[in-house]
Every structure is written in C-alpha cells, then in structure tokens.
Scaffold this motif. Structure first.
Motif, PDB file in Angstrom:
ATOM      1  N   SER A  64      -5.473   0.614   9.111  1.00  0.00           N
ATOM      2  CA  SER A  64      -4.667   0.459  10.322  1.00  0.00           C
ATOM      3  C   SER A  64      -4.826   1.735  11.147  1.00  0.00           C
ATOM      4  O   SER A  64      -5.492   2.673  10.721  1.00  0.00           O
ATOM      5  N   ARG A  65      -4.199   1.772  12.294  1.00  0.00           N
ATOM      6  CA  ARG A  65      -4.286   2.992  13.112  1.00  0.00           C
ATOM      7  C   ARG A  65      -3.622   4.172  12.431  1.00  0.00           C
ATOM      8  O   ARG A  65      -4.018   5.310  12.612  1.00  0.00           O
ATOM      9  N   GLU A  66      -2.599   3.895  11.628  1.00  0.00           N
ATOM     10  CA  GLU A  66      -1.830   4.965  10.995  1.00  0.00           C
ATOM     11  C   GLU A  66      -2.460   5.507   9.718  1.00  0.00           C
ATOM     12  O   GLU A  66      -2.338   6.679   9.402  1.00  0.00           O
ATOM     13  N   THR A  67      -3.106   4.624   8.941  1.00  0.00           N
ATOM     14  CA  THR A  67      -3.530   5.055   7.614  1.00  0.00           C
ATOM     15  C   THR A  67      -4.571   4.116   7.018  1.00  0.00           C
ATOM     16  O   THR A  67      -4.870   3.066   7.568  1.00  0.00           O
ATOM     17  N   VAL A  68      -5.097   4.514   5.862  1.00  0.00           N
ATOM     18  CA  VAL A  68      -6.023   3.693   5.082  1.00  0.00           C
ATOM     19  C   VAL A  68      -5.465   3.612   3.664  1.00  0.00           C
ATOM     20  O   VAL A  68      -5.112   4.630   3.074  1.00  0.00           O
ATOM     21  N   PHE A  69      -5.375   2.396   3.139  1.00  0.00           N
ATOM     22  CA  PHE A  69      -4.946   2.186   1.762  1.00  0.00           C
ATOM     23  C   PHE A  69      -6.122   1.592   0.989  1.00  0.00           C
ATOM     24  O   PHE A  69      -6.787   0.678   1.482  1.00  0.00           O
ATOM     25  N   ALA A  70      -6.389   2.088  -0.215  1.00  0.00           N
ATOM     26  CA  ALA A  70      -7.459   1.570  -1.047  1.00  0.00           C
ATOM     27  C   ALA A  70      -6.890   1.212  -2.413  1.00  0.00           C
ATOM     28  O   ALA A  70      -6.020   1.907  -2.939  1.00  0.00           O
ATOM     29  N   GLY A  71      -7.359   0.100  -2.963  1.00  0.00           N
ATOM     30  CA  GLY A  71      -6.869  -0.338  -4.256  1.00  0.00           C
ATOM     31  C   GLY A  71      -7.712  -1.464  -4.826  1.00  0.00           C
ATOM     32  O   GLY A  71      -8.898  -1.563  -4.522  1.00  0.00           O
ATOM     33  N   CYS A  72      -7.089  -2.300  -5.608  1.00  0.00           N
ATOM     34  CA  CYS A  72      -7.764  -3.377  -6.329  1.00  0.00           C
ATOM     35  C   CYS A  72      -7.137  -4.724  -6.000  1.00  0.00           C
ATOM     36  O   CYS A  72      -5.952  -4.787  -5.670  1.00  0.00           O
ATOM     37  N   CYS A  73      -7.950  -5.783  -6.126  1.00  0.00           N
ATOM     38  CA  CYS A  73      -7.477  -7.130  -5.785  1.00  0.00           C
ATOM     39  C   CYS A  73      -7.939  -8.149  -6.811  1.00  0.00           C
ATOM     40  O   CYS A  73      -8.965  -7.982  -7.448  1.00  0.00           O
ATOM     41  N   LEU A  74      -7.178  -9.225  -6.898  1.00  0.00           N
ATOM     42  CA  LEU A  74      -7.583 -10.366  -7.688  1.00  0.00           C
ATOM     43  C   LEU A  74      -7.227 -11.641  -6.950  1.00  0.00           C
ATOM     44  O   LEU A  74      -6.337 -11.651  -6.110  1.00  0.00           O
ATOM     45  N   ARG A  75      -7.967 -12.699  -7.281  1.00  0.00           N
ATOM     46  CA  ARG A  75      -7.674 -14.007  -6.685  1.00  0.00           C
ATOM     47  C   ARG A  75      -6.451 -14.576  -7.385  1.00  0.00           C
ATOM     48  O   ARG A  75      -6.304 -14.461  -8.572  1.00  0.00           O
ATOM     49  N   LYS A  76      -5.604 -15.187  -6.582  1.00  0.00           N
ATOM     50  CA  LYS A  76      -4.399 -15.815  -7.135  1.00  0.00           C
ATOM     51  C   LYS A  76      -4.702 -17.219  -7.581  1.00  0.00           C
ATOM     52  O   LYS A  76      -5.605 -17.846  -7.143  1.00  0.00           O
TER      53      LYS A  76
END
Length: 123
Positions: free
Chosen positions: A111-123
């Motif tokens: 976003s304009r404010e920040t960057v978030f990085a992490g992990c994802c899985l399909r639901k």
C-alpha cells in the motif's frame, strides 16, 4: 519472498473466471489477509480495512496460479491503491517463523503506507 516482489513487475494477463480463496498472514508485525470470492479483508494491530474485490492477474507464460496479482484499492478510499502478490513456493515452502506450518504461497501486500510480507494458503 524475494521472488514475489521481483515478479510483481511481470506483464500480466487476465485470468477472468478464477475463484481463489486464500488466507494469508505474517508476523513482526502480525497481520492477516483474507481473499474470498466477493471480499478481500486486511487486518493488523494498527487496524484493518476492506479492499475492493477483483479478479487476479497472472504472469504471462506461467501456470495461471504460479503468480497471482490483485490490483485493487481500499473499499472506503478508491484513490488508495493496494497491490497483493501471491507466488507459489515451488522449491521451498513459506515459513511464518513461528510454527512448523509450511505454506504453499508467499504473499506480499503493498500500500502507500507500508509493505507486509508473509505466507498464504488456499482455503
């Protein structure tokens, strides 16, 4: 994680008709992202917001679900762009660093404010 940001610049093709449901999260700071058919929600300790639901784009020349890019915006602020990049982890699963869970996707929210990085899985 390094691949997800680099691949965000890849030219995208339309992937209309795809319905991907994902649950993403990250630590330090803790945050979560839920992507469902008709809704995208982001939350963190600082607050949260809904994003306009959009179909993801995919990287040209790759399997449709290898890189998914959601170009959206905050639902309450259409002039506030948010980009979500999900990349399938083929060689090494994503780790949240807090549990023994292995996730099949890396996720980055910009976003304009920040960057978030992490992990994802399909639901």
């Amino acid at each position: 994680m390094k691949h997800a940001l680099a691949l965000a610049a890849i030219a995208l093709s339309s992937s209309a008709g795809l319905a991907h449901d994902f649950q993403c999260s990250g630590t330090e700071p803790f945050w979560s992202l839920t992507i469902e058919d008709r809704q995208i929600q982001f939350s963190s300790p600082e607050g949260g917001y809904d994003l306009a639901p959009v179909e993801p784009g995919s990287a040209r020349g790759m399997a449709e679900d290898y890189v998914l890019v959601y170009r959206t915006h905050k639902a309450s602020e259409p002039t506030e762009p948010v980009t979500i990049v999900l990349q399938k982890s083929l060689s090494s699963p994503c780790s949240d660093g807090m549990s023994d869970t292995s996730y099949p996707y890396y996720g980055v929210l910009v976003s304009r404010e920040t960057v978030f990085a992490g992990c994802c899985l399909r639901k």
